[in-house]
Write an enzyme that holds these catalytic residues in place. Structure first.
Site, PDB file in Angstrom:
ATOM      1  N   SER A   1     -16.955 -27.835  49.510  1.00 40.45           N
ATOM      2  CA  SER A   1     -16.764 -26.703  48.594  1.00 40.45           C
ATOM      3  C   SER A   1     -17.641 -26.855  47.356  1.00 40.45           C
ATOM      4  O   SER A   1     -17.882 -27.970  46.886  1.00 40.45           O
ATOM      5  CB  SER A   1     -15.289 -26.717  48.177  1.00 40.45           C
ATOM      6  OG  SER A   1     -15.096 -25.947  47.028  1.00 40.45           O
TER       7      SER A   1
ATOM      8  N   TYR B   1      -7.227 -30.175  44.690  1.00 42.40           N
ATOM      9  CA  TYR B   1      -7.899 -29.638  45.889  1.00 42.40           C
ATOM     10  C   TYR B   1      -9.382 -30.023  45.871  1.00 42.40           C
ATOM     11  O   TYR B   1      -9.910 -30.587  46.843  1.00 42.40           O
ATOM     12  CB  TYR B   1      -7.755 -28.100  45.941  1.00 42.40           C
ATOM     13  CG  TYR B   1      -8.791 -27.471  46.818  1.00 42.40           C
ATOM     14  CD1 TYR B   1      -8.694 -27.554  48.205  1.00 42.40           C
ATOM     15  CD2 TYR B   1      -9.931 -26.853  46.278  1.00 42.40           C
ATOM     16  CE1 TYR B   1      -9.685 -27.030  49.017  1.00 42.40           C
ATOM     17  CE2 TYR B   1     -10.916 -26.331  47.081  1.00 42.40           C
ATOM     18  CZ  TYR B   1     -10.791 -26.415  48.450  1.00 42.40           C
ATOM     19  OH  TYR B   1     -11.782 -25.912  49.255  1.00 42.40           O
TER      20      TYR B   1
ATOM     21  N   LYS C   1     -11.933 -32.745  48.232  1.00 43.52           N
ATOM     22  CA  LYS C   1     -13.240 -32.464  48.842  1.00 43.52           C
ATOM     23  C   LYS C   1     -14.281 -33.495  48.370  1.00 43.52           C
ATOM     24  O   LYS C   1     -15.113 -33.945  49.151  1.00 43.52           O
ATOM     25  CB  LYS C   1     -13.698 -31.036  48.521  1.00 43.52           C
ATOM     26  CG  LYS C   1     -12.834 -29.960  49.163  1.00 43.52           C
ATOM     27  CD  LYS C   1     -12.891 -30.010  50.695  1.00 43.52           C
ATOM     28  CE  LYS C   1     -11.992 -28.998  51.352  1.00 43.52           C
ATOM     29  NZ  LYS C   1     -11.929 -29.103  52.813  1.00 43.52           N
TER      30      LYS C   1
HETATM   31  C1  WQD Z   1     -13.393 -15.155  41.654  1.00 38.35           C
HETATM   32  C2  WQD Z   1     -13.518 -14.454  40.326  1.00 38.35           C
HETATM   33  C3  WQD Z   1     -11.638 -14.764  38.851  1.00 38.35           C
HETATM   34  C4  WQD Z   1      -8.669 -12.551  41.125  1.00 38.35           C
HETATM   35  C5  WQD Z   1     -11.870 -20.297  44.449  1.00 38.35           C
HETATM   36  C6  WQD Z   1     -11.688 -21.786  44.501  1.00 38.35           C
HETATM   37  C7  WQD Z   1     -12.929 -22.452  44.956  1.00 38.35           C
HETATM   38  C8  WQD Z   1     -13.450 -21.872  46.244  1.00 38.35           C
HETATM   39  C9  WQD Z   1     -13.485 -20.382  46.217  1.00 38.35           C
HETATM   40  C10 WQD Z   1     -12.835 -23.123  48.208  1.00 38.35           C
HETATM   41  C11 WQD Z   1     -13.034 -15.308  39.153  1.00 38.35           C
HETATM   42  C12 WQD Z   1     -11.802 -13.300  39.235  1.00 38.35           C
HETATM   43  C13 WQD Z   1      -9.856 -13.129  40.728  1.00 38.35           C
HETATM   44  C14 WQD Z   1      -8.150 -11.460  40.352  1.00 38.35           C
HETATM   45  C15 WQD Z   1     -10.059 -11.600  38.895  1.00 38.35           C
HETATM   46  N1  WQD Z   1     -12.636 -22.182  47.352  1.00 38.35           N
HETATM   47  N2  WQD Z   1     -10.545 -12.663  39.631  1.00 38.35           N
HETATM   48  N3  WQD Z   1      -8.887 -11.032  39.286  1.00 38.35           N
HETATM   49  O1  WQD Z   1     -11.796 -19.091  41.509  1.00 38.35           O
HETATM   50  O2  WQD Z   1     -14.231 -18.627  42.044  1.00 38.35           O
HETATM   51  O3  WQD Z   1     -12.904 -19.991  43.565  1.00 38.35           O
HETATM   52  O4  WQD Z   1     -12.251 -19.853  45.741  1.00 38.35           O
HETATM   53  O5  WQD Z   1     -13.402 -24.117  48.151  1.00 38.35           O
HETATM   54  O6  WQD Z   1     -12.659 -23.780  45.084  1.00 38.35           O
HETATM   55  O7  WQD Z   1     -11.363 -22.217  43.196  1.00 38.35           O
HETATM   56  O8  WQD Z   1     -12.438 -17.562  43.442  1.00 38.35           O
HETATM   57  O9  WQD Z   1     -11.770 -15.376  44.277  1.00 38.35           O
HETATM   58  O10 WQD Z   1     -10.117 -16.702  42.900  1.00 38.35           O
HETATM   59  O11 WQD Z   1     -12.090 -15.698  41.783  1.00 38.35           O
HETATM   60  O12 WQD Z   1     -10.659 -11.189  37.910  1.00 38.35           O
HETATM   61  O13 WQD Z   1      -7.059 -10.923  40.635  1.00 38.35           O
HETATM   62  O14 WQD Z   1     -12.671 -13.283  40.344  1.00 38.35           O
HETATM   63  O15 WQD Z   1     -11.255 -14.888  37.518  1.00 38.35           O
HETATM   64  O16 WQD Z   1     -13.864 -15.030  38.072  1.00 38.35           O
HETATM   65  P1  WQD Z   1     -12.834 -18.835  42.499  1.00 38.35           P
HETATM   66  P2  WQD Z   1     -11.534 -16.326  43.164  1.00 38.35           P
END
Ligand code: WQD
Length: 345
Positions: A125, A150, A154
Site C-alpha cells: 500500500s 494497518y 504492510k
Molecule cells: C480519499 C479522500 C478523504 C470520504 C485509504 C487508506 C489507504 C489506502 C487507500 C489501502 C481523502 C476524502 C473521503 C468522505 C471525503 N488503502 N473523503 N469524504 O484515506 O486516501 O486512503 O484508502 O492501502 O491506506 O488510508 O482514502 O477514500 O478514505 O479518502 O472527503 O466521505 O477523500 O478525506 O482526502 P485514503 P479515502
C-alpha cells in the site's frame, strides 16, 4: 500456470482473478469469507465462464492452509490479498491487525518454503510511505512512520518478504504498492462490497447518490491544493488487477532484476476530492448532496505516485480515468446483487 489467489472473494482479489483468467491462468481461490462473500465467485463465473475452485480457509490456521497446497501441490504462484484493511479499525484494535495480517503472511510464506512455490505477489500500500516529504513518491522515497497499525502491517510485511527472499533464491517476490483503488468491472457484475459501512470516497459517493446515505462530507477545504481539498491518486480497479498479471509474467519470463522487487501502482496524477465529485456528477448527470466539512483526522494533504518504474518494468500502463472509475462504480451500485450487501457493505 496455476495461481493461488488469497482473499480472492474480496474487492481487488476478485477483479484480479478475472484478469488472470482472461490471460489464460488457472486460478484457485482461498478466502476465510469472514469479511467477504463467496458469491463474488458467481460474478467471476458470469464474466469469464469459469468456475473457480474455492477453499474457505483462514490463513492464520497453518494446518488448514497446508491442506490447500496438499490438494494442489502444483501451484506455481501466489497472489496474497487476504488481510484486514480498515485503517480506523486498526487504530482501535492494533493486535487484531498484527495477528491477522502478519500470521497469515508468515503461514503463506511457510507453505512457499515447504511446497516450493516459485512466484509470490504481495498486496502492499502507498500508506507505507506515511507523510512523504516529496511528491510524487517513487519506490525510493523513504518510508516515514506508519500512520496506522494497518499501514504498519504492510511495512512489516514488506520487511518479512525481503528477508525471506534472501534465503529463498529459487523463488521470486514482488510487492505492489497500491494507491487508491476504485471503480468496478465494466460488466457491473463485480465491484466493491465492503464489509463495513464504507468510508472510502468512491463508495461514499455512490451510497450518497443512491440515497443510502442522506449526504456526504468533503473533509477539509483549507489544504494547500488547487481547490483546498485533498489530493489522491485513484487507480481504476481493472488496471490495478492487470498490474498483478503483468507482475506474474515478469517473474515467469525471468525479467526481474532481483528476487524481490517493489513497484508503485498508481496513475501518477493527483485528483482533488472536489474534482472527484465533479467527475461523478458529470458522468452520471446526478447532483450529489454534499457539505464542506472540517479535516478528517489522520488524512495526508496530498499523495500521488510516480509509476514510471512499474510502467517500464511490467510493460503496464493504466488506462482508466477518474470518469471511468465513477461510471463503473455507479453502474455497479445500481446492479449490485443481494449478496454484495450481505457482506456488510
Ligand atoms: C480519499 C479522500 C478523504 C470520504 C485509504 C487508506 C489507504 C489506502 C487507500 C489501502 C481523502 C476524502 C473521503 C468522505 C471525503 N488503502 N473523503 N469524504 O484515506 O486516501 O486512503 O484508502 O492501502 O491506506 O488510508 O482514502 O477514500 O478514505 O479518502 O472527503 O466521505 O477523500 O478525506 O482526502 P485514503 P479515502
Amino acid at each position: 500456470m496455476k495461481i493461488l489467489v488469497t482473499g480472492g472473494c474480496g474487492y481487488i482479489g476478485s477483479h484480479t482473478i478475472v484478469d488472470l483468467i482472461d490471460n489464460g491462468y488457472e486460478v484457485i481461490c482461498v478466502d476465510s469469507n469472514e469479511r467477504s462473500n463467496a458469491a463474488a465467485l458467481d460474478g467471476i463465473k458470469q464474466i469469464t465462464g469459469v468456475e473457480v475452485s474455492h477453499f474457505q480457509v483462514n490463513l492464520c490456521d497453518l494446518e488448514a492452509t497446508r491442506k490447500v497446497f496438499e490438494a494442489h501441490p502444483d501451484i506455481d504462484g501466489i497472489i496474497h490479498f487476504a488481510a484486514y484493511k480498515a485503517v480506523g479499525e486498526s487504530v482501535e484494535k492494533p493486535l487484531l491487525y498484527y495477528q491477522n495480517n502478519l500470521n497469515s503472511l508468515a503461514n503463506v510464506l511457510a507453505c512457499i518454503e515447504e511446497f516450493k512455490v516459485k512466484y509470490f505477489i504481495f498486496s502492499s500500500s502507498c500508506s507505507i510511505y506515511g507523510n512523504a516529504d516529496e511528491l510524487p513518491v517513487t519506490e525510493f522515497t523513504p518510508m516515514k512512520t506508519a500512520e496506522s497499525p494497518y499501514a504498519h502491517t504492510k511495512q512489516i510485511g514488506e520487511g518479512i518478504i525481503s528477508n525471506f527472499a534472501k534465503i529463498h533464491p529459487q523463488s521470486s517476490f514482488i510487492s505492489l504498492r497500491y494507491f487508491n483503488p476504485a471503480g468496478a468491472h465494466p460488466s457491473a457484475l463485480l465491484g466493491e462490497a465492503s464489509f463495513d459501512k464504507p468510508s472510502n470516497l468512491v463508495p461514499v459517493i455512490t451510497d450518497t447518490a443512491s440515497g443510502k446515505r442522506e449526504k456526504m462530507m468533503v473533509f477539509g477545504t483549507d489544504y494547500n491544493t488547487r481547490d483546498g481539498s485533498c489530493v489522491r491518486d485513484y487507480i481504476y480497479i481493472m488496471d490495478l488487477a492487470n498490474a498483478h498479471t503483468k507482475s506474474l509474467q515478469r517473474l515467469q519470463n525471468q525479467k526481474n532484476e532481483s528476487n524481490y522487487e517493489v513497484f508503485n501502482v498508481g496513475i501518477g496524477e493527483g485528483v482533488t476530492v472536489l474534482e472527484a465529485l465533479n467527475a461523478f456528477e458529470k458522468v452520471t448527470g446526478l447532483k450529489l448532496n454534499y457539505e464542506l466539512a472540517d479535516r478528517r483526522p489522520g488524512d495526508v494533504e496530498a499523495i500521488y505516485s510516480n509509476y514510471e518504474y512499474a510502467a517500464k518494468a511490467l510493460n503496464w500502463e493504466p488506462k482508466g480515468s477518474i470518469e471511468d472509475i465513477m461510471r463503473t462504480a455507479w453502474a455497479w451500485q445500481q446492479n449490485r446483487p443481494e449478496w454484495s450487501f450481505k457482506s456488510g457493505g
